[in-house]
Scaffold this motif. Structure first.
Motif, PDB file in Angstrom:
ATOM      1  N   UNK A  27       8.790   8.884  -5.579  1.00 50.52           N
ATOM      2  CA  UNK A  27       8.359  10.262  -5.458  1.00 50.52           C
ATOM      3  C   UNK A  27       9.058  10.993  -4.333  1.00 50.52           C
ATOM      4  N   UNK A  28       8.645  12.258  -4.156  1.00 53.81           N
ATOM      5  CA  UNK A  28       9.258  13.112  -3.146  1.00 53.81           C
ATOM      6  C   UNK A  28       8.228  14.104  -2.627  1.00 53.81           C
ATOM      7  N   UNK A  88       5.319  14.978  -5.474  1.00 51.50           N
ATOM      8  CA  UNK A  88       5.447  14.680  -6.896  1.00 51.50           C
ATOM      9  C   UNK A  88       6.079  13.311  -7.044  1.00 51.50           C
ATOM     10  N   UNK A  89       5.740  12.616  -8.103  1.00 46.50           N
ATOM     11  CA  UNK A  89       6.314  11.294  -8.310  1.00 46.50           C
ATOM     12  C   UNK A  89       6.081  10.802  -9.718  1.00 46.50           C
ATOM     13  N   UNK A  90       6.482   9.554  -9.943  1.00 42.37           N
ATOM     14  CA  UNK A  90       6.380   8.965 -11.273  1.00 42.37           C
ATOM     15  C   UNK A  90       6.246   7.459 -11.156  1.00 42.37           C
ATOM     16  N   UNK A 136       4.367   1.992 -20.141  1.00 36.70           N
ATOM     17  CA  UNK A 136       3.898   3.350 -19.847  1.00 36.70           C
ATOM     18  C   UNK A 136       4.796   3.980 -18.803  1.00 36.70           C
ATOM     19  N   UNK A 137       5.079   5.258 -18.977  1.00 35.33           N
ATOM     20  CA  UNK A 137       5.798   6.060 -17.982  1.00 35.33           C
ATOM     21  C   UNK A 137       4.965   7.301 -17.702  1.00 35.33           C
ATOM     22  N   UNK A 138       4.695   7.576 -16.430  1.00 31.22           N
ATOM     23  CA  UNK A 138       3.822   8.706 -16.118  1.00 31.22           C
ATOM     24  C   UNK A 138       4.226   9.426 -14.848  1.00 31.22           C
ATOM     25  N   UNK A 139       3.578  10.569 -14.607  1.00 32.34           N
ATOM     26  CA  UNK A 139       3.909  11.422 -13.470  1.00 32.34           C
ATOM     27  C   UNK A 139       2.653  11.872 -12.757  1.00 32.34           C
ATOM     28  N   UNK A 140       2.831  12.287 -11.496  1.00 30.81           N
ATOM     29  CA  UNK A 140       1.768  12.924 -10.734  1.00 30.81           C
ATOM     30  C   UNK A 140       2.364  14.039  -9.887  1.00 30.81           C
TER      31      UNK A 140
END
Length: 308
Positions: A267-268, A278-280, A300-304
């Motif tokens: 993330x960053x 934000x990240x993943x 699974x691939x996800x983000x926040x």
């Protein structure tokens, strides 16, 4: 945890495919304030970006374009259609399908609320043909300063895309007589809540993804999923981080899950005094040690996208 739909979901697993990271993969027009962010390596790790090389997202006009994802359209990049019915709290949903015999692709994206400094997006195709294509990217725009002291908690929502089949409510009707092996499927999504804790004095970050669930199974049954831990890792001078993901040990008192990685995170941070992040994540499994839901080879691939 519910164990009731293992048979329903097990046959819907697809293998992942893709790769190749990208520098500055997220183009968010209109968010550049003319200042220069501190030098930083903004390359999303290849294990996170996978088959996605770039995303353009404008939450105001509700437009999203994905570049790199295989078999999501006849051009590259591909402009997706807004899919409000698929929205997950905190994230806009988009989808694309050329016709009833072509692969269906789903994407989610969000921008931070405080100043819009960070953005993230994730996309995935469904089946057929035993493989899916997926990936996630994140980006920072504008100026950024990082505190040198203090501990900050960021909270918000999580969304992910899996190699399981959903109910398929966004699919176009397949041509009459199309063989079952050729009928497209729609990727099932996950959602949850994220608590990320950053200690800028120690330059370290860790977190949790809790209340995880899938609610788009073919039978419409909600599947509760194990909570995850984003294992503590270093925050770089440029405000980036990367690490590993484990199951939360408290959910499996009879199993030793501490120290066993099930995936990657990255993330960053963004904004003045790191007001947003934000990240993943990329998970190589997600139903728990010993496959209590009867799933194998799930991914699974996800983000926040989070604010203080």
């Amino acid at each position: 945890m519910k164990h009731i739909v293992a048979g329903l979901m097990a046959a819907a697993l697809l293998g992942g495919c893709g790769g190749g990271g990208s520098s500055n993969p997220f183009d968010n027009p209109g968010e550049d304030d003319g200042t220069t962010a501190p030098p930083t390596d903004t390359t999303v790790p290849t294990e996170i970006s996978q088959d996605v090389t770039r995303v353009e997202f404008d939450p105001a006009t509700q437009t999203l374009t994905v570049e790199g994802l295989t078999f999501d359209g006849t051009t590259d990049p591909v402009t997706y259609n807004r899919a409000v019915a698929l929205d997950v709290p905190g994230y806009q949903a988009y989808s694309i399908q050329q016709d009833g015999a072509s692969r269906h692709s789903t994407a989610f994206a969000a921008q931070s609320q405080t100043s819009g400094a960070v953005t993230a997006g994730v996309a995935a195709t469904g089946g057929p043909r035993n493989r899916l294509f997926t990936g996630a990217v994140f980006e920072r725009t504008g100026s950024y300063t990082q505190p040198t002291t203090g501990e900050v908690v960021y909270t918000g929502r999580y969304v992910g895309l899996t190699n399981l089949d959903s109910q398929g409510g966004d699919l176009l009707p397949p041509p009459v007589g199309l063989a079952p092996e050729l009928i497209p499927t729609q990727a099932a999504s996950t959602q949850g809540d994220v608590v990320l804790r950053a200690n800028f004095g120690d330059r370290a970050v860790e977190g949790n993804i809790i209340n995880r669930r899938i609610s788009e199974t073919p039978g419409g049954v909600v599947i509760n999923l194990p909570s995850l831990v984003l294992i503590n890792t270093q925050i770089t001078e440029g405000g980036t981080f990367s690490g590993t993901v484990e199951y939360d040990q408290t959910g499996f008192p009879a199993d030793r899950v501490t120290g066993t990685s099930i995936g990657s995170s990255a993330g960053i941070f963004g904004g003045i005094d790191a007001t947003e992040v934000a990240g993943a994540i990329k998970l190589n499994e997600f139903d728990g040690p010993g496959n209590p839901l009867g799933l194998t080879n799930e991914s699974e691939t996800g983000i926040f996208v989070l604010d203080r």
